[in-house]
Design a protein around this motif. Structure first.
Motif, short mmCIF file in Angstrom:
data_model
loop_
_atom_site.label_atom_id
_atom_site.label_comp_id
_atom_site.label_asym_id
_atom_site.label_seq_id
_atom_site.Cartn_x
_atom_site.Cartn_y
_atom_site.Cartn_z
N HIS A 82 0.86 -1.18 0.00
CA HIS A 82 0.00 0.00 0.00
C HIS A 82 0.89 1.23 0.00
O HIS A 82 2.06 1.17 0.34
N ASN A 83 0.31 2.31 -0.43
CA ASN A 83 1.05 3.56 -0.52
C ASN A 83 0.68 4.49 0.63
O ASN A 83 -0.38 4.35 1.24
N HIS A 84 1.57 5.38 0.92
CA HIS A 84 1.32 6.48 1.84
C HIS A 84 1.38 7.77 1.02
O HIS A 84 2.47 8.17 0.62
N PRO A 85 0.25 8.41 0.73
CA PRO A 85 0.27 9.66 -0.04
C PRO A 85 1.16 10.73 0.57
O PRO A 85 1.65 11.61 -0.13
N SER A 86 1.42 10.65 1.87
CA SER A 86 2.30 11.61 2.53
C SER A 86 3.76 11.41 2.11
O SER A 86 4.61 12.22 2.44
N SER A 87 4.05 10.32 1.42
CA SER A 87 5.40 9.92 0.99
C SER A 87 6.26 9.39 2.13
O SER A 87 7.40 9.03 1.91
N SER A 88 5.72 9.32 3.33
CA SER A 88 6.45 8.71 4.44
C SER A 88 6.45 7.20 4.25
O SER A 88 5.42 6.61 3.96
N LEU A 89 7.60 6.58 4.41
CA LEU A 89 7.69 5.13 4.29
C LEU A 89 7.62 4.44 5.65
O LEU A 89 7.68 3.22 5.72
N GLU A 90 7.47 5.21 6.70
CA GLU A 90 7.43 4.67 8.05
C GLU A 90 6.12 3.90 8.28
O GLU A 90 5.03 4.46 8.12
N PRO A 91 6.19 2.61 8.64
CA PRO A 91 4.95 1.85 8.91
C PRO A 91 4.24 2.40 10.14
O PRO A 91 4.88 2.75 11.13
N SER A 92 2.93 2.45 10.07
CA SER A 92 2.12 2.88 11.21
C SER A 92 1.79 1.66 12.08
O SER A 92 2.01 0.52 11.68
N LEU A 93 1.25 1.91 13.26
CA LEU A 93 0.80 0.82 14.11
C LEU A 93 -0.27 0.00 13.41
O LEU A 93 -0.31 -1.22 13.53
N GLN A 94 -1.15 0.67 12.64
CA GLN A 94 -2.18 -0.05 11.88
C GLN A 94 -1.57 -0.92 10.80
O GLN A 94 -2.06 -2.01 10.52
N ASP A 95 -0.48 -0.44 10.17
CA ASP A 95 0.21 -1.24 9.15
C ASP A 95 0.73 -2.54 9.76
O ASP A 95 0.58 -3.62 9.18
N PHE A 96 1.34 -2.44 10.94
CA PHE A 96 1.84 -3.64 11.60
C PHE A 96 0.70 -4.57 12.00
O PHE A 96 0.79 -5.79 11.86
N ALA A 97 -0.39 -3.99 12.50
CA ALA A 97 -1.53 -4.80 12.95
C ALA A 97 -2.16 -5.57 11.78
O ALA A 97 -2.44 -6.77 11.91
N ILE A 98 -2.37 -4.90 10.64
CA ILE A 98 -2.99 -5.60 9.51
C ILE A 98 -2.04 -6.64 8.94
O ILE A 98 -2.46 -7.70 8.48
N THR A 99 -0.75 -6.39 9.01
CA THR A 99 0.23 -7.38 8.54
C THR A 99 0.19 -8.63 9.42
O THR A 99 0.19 -9.75 8.91
N ARG A 100 0.12 -8.43 10.72
CA ARG A 100 -0.01 -9.59 11.64
C ARG A 100 -1.28 -10.37 11.34
O ARG A 100 -1.27 -11.60 11.29
N LYS A 101 -2.39 -9.66 11.12
CA LYS A 101 -3.67 -10.31 10.85
C LYS A 101 -3.62 -11.09 9.54
O LYS A 101 -4.05 -12.25 9.46
N MET A 102 -3.08 -10.48 8.48
CA MET A 102 -3.00 -11.16 7.18
C MET A 102 -2.03 -12.34 7.23
O MET A 102 -2.27 -13.35 6.58
N HIS A 103 -0.96 -12.20 7.99
CA HIS A 103 -0.01 -13.30 8.15
C HIS A 103 -0.70 -14.49 8.81
O HIS A 103 -0.56 -15.64 8.37
#
Length: 141
Positions: A80-101
């Motif tokens: 997924h992209n971050h329109p802000s151009s920040s590449l730093e994963p958010s807490l939600q990014d980590f949470a959805i990755t754990r769930k999908m894993h």
């Protein structure tokens, strides 16, 4: 008579995934892309599954795995992209990755990586050791 099959792109590292996805980056809204892979790590299909707002994209495993099962995927990557151009994963990014894993383990369609994209660069959770940490703490093995 044998027909030449269309050569599918092989994904051997995160930069391969970035190359096939970078032209799809939406600078205005977050989008979640799923790349369905064959047993040989060749791209079967890639599709935008969700589109959100400038800083949020809803994600539901049901829709991701419906796509993967329909494509007969052996494994997958998500990005997924971050329109802000920040590449730093958010807490939600980590949470959805754990769930999908976890869902990938259940369906036996493993998640190989989750990329965060900008127009010029990317962040790979696999390259940064996130999946190794999940394996250590996993109760699914």
């Amino acid at each position: 008579m044998m027909h030449k099959s269309r050569r599918m792109t092989e994904i051997t590292c995160s930069s391969d995934a970035f190359e096939i996805l970078k032209t799809h980056i939406n600078p205005y809204a977050e989008e979640l892309w799923i790349v369905a892979l064959s047993p040989q790590l060749r791209v079967i299909s890639k599709e935008m599954i969700f589109r959100g707002t400038a800083d949020y994209c809803p994600v539901h495993p049901r829709d991701v795995f419906r796509f993967l099962i329909q494509k007969n995927a052996s494994s997958f990557m998500m990005a997924h992209n971050h329109p802000s151009s920040s590449l730093e994963p958010s807490l939600q990014d980590f949470a959805i990755t754990r769930k999908m894993h976890a869902c990938g383990k259940l369906f036996q369609i493993p998640l190989l990586d989750h990329l965060i994209l900008s127009e010029k660069n990317y962040y790979s959770m696999a390259d940064h050791g996130f999946f190794k940490n999940l394996k250590k703490s996993s109760r699914w093995d």
